[in-house]
Design a protein around this motif. Structure first.
Motif, mmCIF file in Angstrom:
data_model
loop_
_atom_site.group_PDB
_atom_site.id
_atom_site.type_symbol
_atom_site.label_atom_id
_atom_site.label_comp_id
_atom_site.label_asym_id
_atom_site.label_seq_id
_atom_site.Cartn_x
_atom_site.Cartn_y
_atom_site.Cartn_z
ATOM 1 N N VAL A 110 74.752 -15.324 94.149
ATOM 2 C CA VAL A 110 73.413 -15.726 94.599
ATOM 3 C C VAL A 110 72.357 -14.943 93.830
ATOM 4 C CG1 VAL A 110 71.810 -15.626 96.556
ATOM 5 C CG2 VAL A 110 74.098 -16.591 96.862
ATOM 6 N N GLY A 111 72.583 -13.660 93.636
ATOM 7 C CA GLY A 111 71.641 -12.855 92.856
ATOM 8 C C GLY A 111 71.489 -13.368 91.441
ATOM 9 N N ASP A 112 72.619 -13.721 90.822
ATOM 10 C CA ASP A 112 72.570 -14.275 89.462
ATOM 11 C C ASP A 112 71.798 -15.597 89.433
ATOM 12 O OD1 ASP A 112 74.064 -12.121 88.569
ATOM 13 O OD2 ASP A 112 75.954 -13.253 88.460
ATOM 14 N N TYR A 113 72.020 -16.430 90.468
ATOM 15 C CA TYR A 113 71.319 -17.712 90.507
ATOM 16 C C TYR A 113 69.815 -17.501 90.673
ATOM 17 C CZ TYR A 113 69.793 -22.351 91.686
ATOM 18 O OH TYR A 113 69.114 -23.541 91.687
ATOM 19 N N LEU A 169 66.442 -18.431 88.102
ATOM 20 C CA LEU A 169 65.219 -19.153 88.470
ATOM 21 C C LEU A 169 63.971 -18.313 88.224
ATOM 22 C CD1 LEU A 169 66.330 -20.759 91.870
ATOM 23 C CD2 LEU A 169 66.223 -21.849 89.625
ATOM 24 N N GLY A 170 64.132 -17.254 87.487
ATOM 25 C CA GLY A 170 62.997 -16.382 87.197
ATOM 26 C C GLY A 170 62.674 -15.443 88.349
ATOM 27 N N GLY A 171 63.652 -15.217 89.229
ATOM 28 C CA GLY A 171 63.443 -14.293 90.334
ATOM 29 C C GLY A 171 62.726 -14.904 91.529
ATOM 30 N N LYS A 172 62.607 -16.211 91.560
ATOM 31 C CA LYS A 172 61.948 -16.897 92.684
ATOM 32 C C LYS A 172 62.783 -16.633 93.945
ATOM 33 C CE LYS A 172 61.806 -21.414 92.340
ATOM 34 N NZ LYS A 172 61.434 -22.827 92.146
ATOM 35 N N THR A 173 62.219 -15.937 94.935
ATOM 36 C CA THR A 173 62.995 -15.518 96.100
ATOM 37 C C THR A 173 62.654 -16.240 97.396
ATOM 38 O OG1 THR A 173 61.438 -13.716 96.534
ATOM 39 C CG2 THR A 173 63.374 -13.190 95.180
ATOM 40 N N LEU A 233 67.291 -29.502 94.987
ATOM 41 C CA LEU A 233 68.415 -29.175 94.112
ATOM 42 C C LEU A 233 68.630 -27.666 94.027
ATOM 43 C CD1 LEU A 233 70.653 -29.998 92.166
ATOM 44 C CD2 LEU A 233 68.932 -30.010 90.331
ATOM 45 N N GLU A 234 67.554 -26.912 93.894
ATOM 46 C CA GLU A 234 67.681 -25.452 93.830
ATOM 47 C C GLU A 234 68.280 -24.894 95.114
ATOM 48 O OE1 GLU A 234 63.973 -24.430 90.807
ATOM 49 O OE2 GLU A 234 63.583 -24.631 92.957
ATOM 50 N N GLN A 235 67.899 -25.439 96.262
ATOM 51 C CA GLN A 235 68.475 -24.988 97.530
ATOM 52 C C GLN A 235 69.978 -25.256 97.575
ATOM 53 O OE1 GLN A 235 66.206 -27.011 100.549
ATOM 54 N NE2 GLN A 235 64.402 -25.737 100.233
ATOM 55 N N ARG A 236 70.348 -26.444 97.152
ATOM 56 C CA ARG A 236 71.770 -26.794 97.154
ATOM 57 C C ARG A 236 72.561 -25.938 96.169
ATOM 58 N NH1 ARG A 236 72.853 -32.994 98.277
ATOM 59 N NH2 ARG A 236 71.451 -33.255 100.047
ATOM 60 N N MET A 237 71.990 -25.696 95.013
ATOM 61 C CA MET A 237 72.678 -24.882 94.015
ATOM 62 C C MET A 237 72.806 -23.434 94.466
ATOM 63 S SD MET A 237 73.699 -27.033 91.853
ATOM 64 C CE MET A 237 74.339 -25.949 90.606
#
Length: 112
Positions: free
Chosen positions: A66-69, A73-77, A85-89
């Motif tokens: 999860v940290g790598d993902y 995303l540029g550190g979007k937390t 899609l980002e939530q699912r990934m």
């Protein structure tokens, strides 16, 4: 759902493929279904009697993935800032990270 149409792997929780494992004392029970990746290490899996310690350690794999993902995303937390899609990934990264670390621990016979 048919008993021969499993939903998830009893080890890593990914999609099971219809291969089951069982033990002699469980002949009257349904097998525990596993995925393709876990089937590749079936002999190592069979020697583990209690997966609790393995599962706790495997959570570290989820955290790392999860940290790598998030880093990708540029550190979007903020989860609210993620598109669908980002939530699912993010969820996929957690599940995949858990399974990968669990299999790594089982293969290396990690002592606890």
């Amino acid at each position: 759902m048919s008993e021969h149409d499993p939903a998830d792997c009893c080890l890593c929780r990914r999609h099971a493929i219809g291969i089951g494992i069982g033990y002699t004392h469980q002949r009257d029970r349904d097998p525990k279904w596993i995925c393709h990746e876990c089937a590749l290490i079936i002999e190592d899996v069979r020697r583990v009697k209690n997966f609790d310690a393995y599962e706790l350690k495997a959570l570290d794999g989820s955290v790392d993935a999860v940290g790598d993902y998030i880093d990708s995303l540029g550190g979007k937390t903020e989860l609210a800032d993620y598109d669908e899609l980002e939530q699912r990934m993010l969820c996929k990264a957690a599940v995949t990270g858990f399974g990968n670390r669990l299999r790594e621990l089982v293969r290396t016979r990690a002592p606890f």
